[in-house]
Design an enzyme around this catalytic site. Sequence first.
Site, mmCIF file in Angstrom:
data_model
loop_
_atom_site.group_PDB
_atom_site.id
_atom_site.type_symbol
_atom_site.label_atom_id
_atom_site.label_comp_id
_atom_site.label_asym_id
_atom_site.label_seq_id
_atom_site.Cartn_x
_atom_site.Cartn_y
_atom_site.Cartn_z
ATOM 1 N N TYR A 1 7.136 -83.566 4.150
ATOM 2 C CA TYR A 1 8.079 -82.793 3.337
ATOM 3 C C TYR A 1 7.694 -82.723 1.875
ATOM 4 C CZ TYR A 1 10.562 -87.325 3.912
ATOM 5 O OH TYR A 1 10.899 -88.642 4.026
ATOM 6 N N GLU B 1 15.297 -60.459 -17.174
ATOM 7 C CA GLU B 1 15.291 -61.627 -16.291
ATOM 8 C C GLU B 1 13.865 -62.088 -15.993
ATOM 9 O OE1 GLU B 1 18.729 -61.611 -13.178
ATOM 10 O OE2 GLU B 1 17.912 -59.581 -13.292
ATOM 11 N N LYS C 1 20.525 -68.396 -7.649
ATOM 12 C CA LYS C 1 20.307 -68.120 -9.073
ATOM 13 C C LYS C 1 21.539 -68.634 -9.802
ATOM 14 C CE LYS C 1 18.620 -64.190 -10.531
ATOM 15 N NZ LYS C 1 18.477 -62.779 -10.950
#
Length: 116
Positions: free
Chosen positions: A53, A21, A98
């Site tokens: 932001y 990963e 994920k």
Amino acid sequence: MGVIEIEGMKFYAYHGHFAAEQIVGNNFEAYVRIETNCSKAGLSDNLDDALNYQAVYETIQKEMQIKSALLENVAFRILDALYAQFPVIEKAKIKISKMNPPMGGEMERVSVTLER
């Protein structure tokens, strides 16, 4: 008090427990919710009086590029960085997802949400 939310931020990063990963990487999605006083910016219409932001996004983007074994660590670091850079934050919540995690079955995502 006001709420600023940035939704659907997408990143390609190298977080995960398994070595593969951290080599191959994966798609991630992030959501942040920030509570802050928006009164001054609401009256002035001036960015200098607001929580920027764009800068929040850039902070999250920077932290997403640092490899971590756990999503909890990524989320924790993001909150630390946000509070350090933006003292006007009263409360923040970050959700890191994920996409298509390698868990031996079919699923859309796995997510961790932290707030303080």
